[in-house]
Design a protein around this motif. Structure first.
Motif, PDB file in Angstrom:
ATOM      1  N   LEU A  38       0.862  -1.181   0.000  1.00 27.34           N
ATOM      2  CA  LEU A  38       0.000   0.000   0.000  1.00 27.34           C
ATOM      3  C   LEU A  38       0.895   1.226   0.000  1.00 27.34           C
ATOM      4  O   LEU A  38       1.723   1.393   0.895  1.00 27.34           O
ATOM      5  N   GLU A  39       0.723   2.077  -1.006  1.00 24.48           N
ATOM      6  CA  GLU A  39       1.565   3.258  -1.142  1.00 24.48           C
ATOM      7  C   GLU A  39       0.729   4.515  -0.903  1.00 24.48           C
ATOM      8  O   GLU A  39      -0.346   4.683  -1.482  1.00 24.48           O
ATOM      9  N   ALA A  40       1.227   5.388  -0.046  1.00 23.09           N
ATOM     10  CA  ALA A  40       0.558   6.642   0.294  1.00 23.09           C
ATOM     11  C   ALA A  40       1.173   7.752  -0.551  1.00 23.09           C
ATOM     12  O   ALA A  40       2.283   8.212  -0.279  1.00 23.09           O
ATOM     13  N   ASP A  41       0.472   8.159  -1.586  1.00 24.68           N
ATOM     14  CA  ASP A  41       1.009   9.139  -2.543  1.00 24.68           C
ATOM     15  C   ASP A  41       0.581  10.548  -2.148  1.00 24.68           C
ATOM     16  O   ASP A  41      -0.554  10.963  -2.376  1.00 24.68           O
ATOM     17  N   SER A  42       1.496  11.289  -1.567  1.00 20.91           N
ATOM     18  CA  SER A  42       1.216  12.645  -1.114  1.00 20.91           C
ATOM     19  C   SER A  42       1.797  13.656  -2.079  1.00 20.91           C
ATOM     20  O   SER A  42       2.939  13.514  -2.527  1.00 20.91           O
ATOM     21  N   HIS A  43       1.027  14.691  -2.379  1.00 16.24           N
ATOM     22  CA  HIS A  43       1.512  15.779  -3.243  1.00 16.24           C
ATOM     23  C   HIS A  43       2.786  16.393  -2.667  1.00 16.24           C
ATOM     24  O   HIS A  43       3.691  16.804  -3.401  1.00 16.24           O
ATOM     25  N   THR A  44       2.869  16.430  -1.344  1.00 21.29           N
ATOM     26  CA  THR A  44       4.015  17.059  -0.692  1.00 21.29           C
ATOM     27  C   THR A  44       5.327  16.464  -1.158  1.00 21.29           C
ATOM     28  O   THR A  44       6.329  17.155  -1.317  1.00 21.29           O
ATOM     29  N   PHE A  45       5.366  15.137  -1.375  1.00 22.59           N
ATOM     30  CA  PHE A  45       6.620  14.479  -1.682  1.00 22.59           C
ATOM     31  C   PHE A  45       6.684  13.970  -3.124  1.00 22.59           C
ATOM     32  O   PHE A  45       7.514  13.166  -3.462  1.00 22.59           O
ATOM     33  N   HIS A  46       5.766  14.424  -3.988  1.00 21.91           N
ATOM     34  CA  HIS A  46       5.750  13.978  -5.374  1.00 21.91           C
ATOM     35  C   HIS A  46       5.515  15.193  -6.276  1.00 21.91           C
ATOM     36  O   HIS A  46       4.441  15.395  -6.811  1.00 21.91           O
ATOM     37  N   LYS A  47       6.557  15.998  -6.481  1.00 22.17           N
ATOM     38  CA  LYS A  47       6.383  17.264  -7.187  1.00 22.17           C
ATOM     39  C   LYS A  47       7.103  17.312  -8.529  1.00 22.17           C
ATOM     40  O   LYS A  47       6.630  17.929  -9.457  1.00 22.17           O
ATOM     41  N   THR A  48       8.264  16.701  -8.630  1.00 22.80           N
ATOM     42  CA  THR A  48       9.104  16.883  -9.799  1.00 22.80           C
ATOM     43  C   THR A  48       9.008  15.696 -10.745  1.00 22.80           C
ATOM     44  O   THR A  48       8.518  14.619 -10.389  1.00 22.80           O
ATOM     45  N   ARG A  49       9.533  15.892 -11.968  1.00 20.46           N
ATOM     46  CA  ARG A  49       9.581  14.786 -12.919  1.00 20.46           C
ATOM     47  C   ARG A  49      10.487  13.676 -12.412  1.00 20.46           C
ATOM     48  O   ARG A  49      10.224  12.495 -12.651  1.00 20.46           O
ATOM     49  N   ALA A  50      11.528  14.033 -11.686  1.00 21.81           N
ATOM     50  CA  ALA A  50      12.404  13.006 -11.112  1.00 21.81           C
ATOM     51  C   ALA A  50      11.634  12.140 -10.116  1.00 21.81           C
ATOM     52  O   ALA A  50      11.828  10.913 -10.056  1.00 21.81           O
ATOM     53  N   ASP A  51      10.742  12.765  -9.332  1.00 19.62           N
ATOM     54  CA  ASP A  51       9.909  12.001  -8.398  1.00 19.62           C
ATOM     55  C   ASP A  51       8.996  11.043  -9.158  1.00 19.62           C
ATOM     56  O   ASP A  51       8.849   9.874  -8.775  1.00 19.62           O
ATOM     57  N   VAL A  52       8.395  11.528 -10.245  1.00 19.73           N
ATOM     58  CA  VAL A  52       7.493  10.688 -11.039  1.00 19.73           C
ATOM     59  C   VAL A  52       8.263   9.513 -11.642  1.00 19.73           C
ATOM     60  O   VAL A  52       7.815   8.357 -11.601  1.00 19.73           O
ATOM     61  N   ARG A  53       9.456   9.796 -12.203  1.00 20.09           N
ATOM     62  CA  ARG A  53      10.265   8.740 -12.813  1.00 20.09           C
ATOM     63  C   ARG A  53      10.673   7.697 -11.778  1.00 20.09           C
ATOM     64  O   ARG A  53      10.591   6.492 -12.030  1.00 20.09           O
ATOM     65  N   ARG A  54      11.089   8.161 -10.595  1.00 26.37           N
ATOM     66  CA  ARG A  54      11.486   7.240  -9.529  1.00 26.37           C
ATOM     67  C   ARG A  54      10.324   6.360  -9.099  1.00 26.37           C
ATOM     68  O   ARG A  54      10.469   5.145  -8.919  1.00 26.37           O
ATOM     69  N   ASP A  55       9.133   6.971  -8.951  1.00 29.19           N
ATOM     70  CA  ASP A  55       7.991   6.203  -8.485  1.00 29.19           C
ATOM     71  C   ASP A  55       7.522   5.200  -9.533  1.00 29.19           C
ATOM     72  O   ASP A  55       7.125   4.080  -9.191  1.00 29.19           O
ATOM     73  N   CYS A  56       7.572   5.567 -10.806  1.00 30.40           N
ATOM     74  CA  CYS A  56       7.208   4.616 -11.862  1.00 30.40           C
ATOM     75  C   CYS A  56       8.127   3.401 -11.829  1.00 30.40           C
ATOM     76  O   CYS A  56       7.669   2.249 -11.940  1.00 30.40           O
ATOM     77  N   TRP A  57       9.419   3.648 -11.679  1.00 31.63           N
ATOM     78  CA  TRP A  57      10.374   2.532 -11.580  1.00 31.63           C
ATOM     79  C   TRP A  57      10.059   1.677 -10.358  1.00 31.63           C
ATOM     80  O   TRP A  57      10.025   0.442 -10.437  1.00 31.63           O
ATOM     81  N   ARG A  58       9.819   2.323  -9.252  1.00 37.49           N
ATOM     82  CA  ARG A  58       9.566   1.630  -7.986  1.00 37.49           C
ATOM     83  C   ARG A  58       8.329   0.739  -8.074  1.00 37.49           C
ATOM     84  O   ARG A  58       8.380  -0.453  -7.736  1.00 37.49           O
ATOM     85  N   TYR A  59       7.221   1.278  -8.574  1.00 34.81           N
ATOM     86  CA  TYR A  59       5.988   0.501  -8.635  1.00 34.81           C
ATOM     87  C   TYR A  59       6.088  -0.627  -9.657  1.00 34.81           C
ATOM     88  O   TYR A  59       5.563  -1.725  -9.444  1.00 34.81           O
ATOM     89  N   THR A  60       6.773  -0.366 -10.773  1.00 39.00           N
ATOM     90  CA  THR A  60       6.932  -1.411 -11.787  1.00 39.00           C
ATOM     91  C   THR A  60       7.770  -2.558 -11.258  1.00 39.00           C
ATOM     92  O   THR A  60       7.431  -3.740 -11.449  1.00 39.00           O
ATOM     93  N   GLU A  61       8.886  -2.246 -10.589  1.00 37.68           N
ATOM     94  CA  GLU A  61       9.741  -3.309 -10.055  1.00 37.68           C
ATOM     95  C   GLU A  61       9.030  -4.107  -8.964  1.00 37.68           C
ATOM     96  O   GLU A  61       9.202  -5.329  -8.864  1.00 37.68           O
ATOM     97  N   MET A  62       8.231  -3.468  -8.138  1.00 35.70           N
ATOM     98  CA  MET A  62       7.450  -4.198  -7.131  1.00 35.70           C
ATOM     99  C   MET A  62       6.469  -5.159  -7.798  1.00 35.70           C
ATOM    100  O   MET A  62       6.285  -6.295  -7.346  1.00 35.70           O
ATOM    101  N   THR A  63       5.864  -4.698  -8.902  1.00 35.04           N
ATOM    102  CA  THR A  63       4.907  -5.542  -9.615  1.00 35.04           C
ATOM    103  C   THR A  63       5.602  -6.737 -10.250  1.00 35.04           C
ATOM    104  O   THR A  63       5.098  -7.869 -10.205  1.00 35.04           O
TER     105      THR A  63
END
Length: 297
Positions: free
Chosen positions: A229-254
């Motif tokens: 379960l991932e808690a996606d907060s605007h506070t910590f997800h602002k930049t394109r680098a954050d988006v790229r990191r999270d996409c990698w993270r969720y894909t690898e978990m899957t």
């Protein structure tokens, strides 16, 4: 004070450190405090207005600031700020309407060590929340107290042994689940909703081993069923680098065969029934193959 700054503080649980507020100049913060737009209960910690009203209300009612109002004064985060200041007054004290107006009062026995400077002590604050509030609210406070270093696991274990009969089961559950590993009240609230939705064990910062050997950590997870379960907060997800990191993270978990469920702050705060329903539904799906394999073995 900008709406964005207010949102950041709200997403942090009503209390935010200087680092969590991020790229706001110290001059703006100082001005906001001076103008009463922000409060600074202790050095490097900022909160939204409302705590002054709690202190005034406690004085007017001859009580002490308690529950979530006390948690905020201790510099901890809460899931929802109380709509009215929360106050504990001595059990046999009678108050006329003018002294009660605008306050959420609870009549309790107050020992001398239960309050300091008009606010319930850290331990009393956590125990009161655990006894009286719903699990998401109470767990957010207990996790925050541990994370801030105001209390230890040993403190909560000792308190659990001395709980009064009224509210003991509810409070024991909170004290048992409390963990310093939850990053913020948002994650605590999500874990609490998962706990309410299922009988599974949901653990903050659950380790997930991905294919390159790295160990990731889900905000909350059930290792037995491999649900993250991932808690996606605007506070910590602002930049394109954050988006790229999270996409990698969720894909690898899957790829590692974990089901990853992502929830926005607004889901946990304002749509808890939907959150519980989704978690229960997915847990049932993951349980079904497990049960089928065990029956055929």
């Amino acid at each position: 004070m900008s709406a964005e700054m207010a949102q950041i503080i709200a997403q942090c649980g009503g209390t935010a450190s200087r680092a969590e507020i991020g790229g706001v100049s110290q001059r703006r913060l100082t001005a906001a405090v001076r103008e009463g737009l922000l409060l600074r209960p202790r050095r490097g910690v900022y909160t939204l207005p409302g705590l002054d009203a709690a202190v005034e209300g406690a004085q007017r009612a001859s009580g002490v600031v308690s529950h979530r109002s006390a948690a905020l004064l201790h510099g901890w985060g809460v899931l929802h700020e109380p709509s009215r200041p929360e106050i504990v007054v001595p059990r046999h004290l009678r108050l006329d309407r003018s002294r009660r107006t605008g306050l959420h009062l609870r009549w309790r026995v107050l020992d001398e060590e239960d309050a300091v400077n008009g606010v319930t002590s850290p331990l009393r604050t956590v125990v009161d929340c655990a006894r009286d509030l719903e699990l998401p609210e109470a767990l957010a406070v207990a996790d925050s107290a541990l994370r801030a270093g105001s209390l230890t696991r040993a403190d909560l274990t000792e308190a659990a042994a001395d709980l009064p009969r009224l509210g003991r089961a509810r409070a024991s559950r909170v004290l048992d689940l409390a963990s310093a590993d939850a990053a913020n009240p948002f994650e605590s609230g999500l874990r609490a909703l998962a706990t309410e939705a299922t009988d599974e064990l949901w653990v903050p910062q659950t380790p997930v081993l991905v294919r390159d050997g790295r160990l990731l950590h889900a905000d909350t997870g059930c290792a037995e069923l491999q649900i993250a379960l991932e808690a996606d907060s605007h506070t910590f997800h602002k930049t394109r680098a954050d988006v790229r990191r999270d996409c990698w993270r969720y894909t690898e978990m899957t790829i590692a065969r974990w089901v990853v469920l992502r929830f926005a702050w607004e889901h946990v705060m304002f749509e808890p029934d939907w959150v519980r329903d989704v978690i229960a539904w997915v847990t049932g799906l993951r349980r079904a193959p497990t049960l089928a394999r065990s029956c055929s073995a």
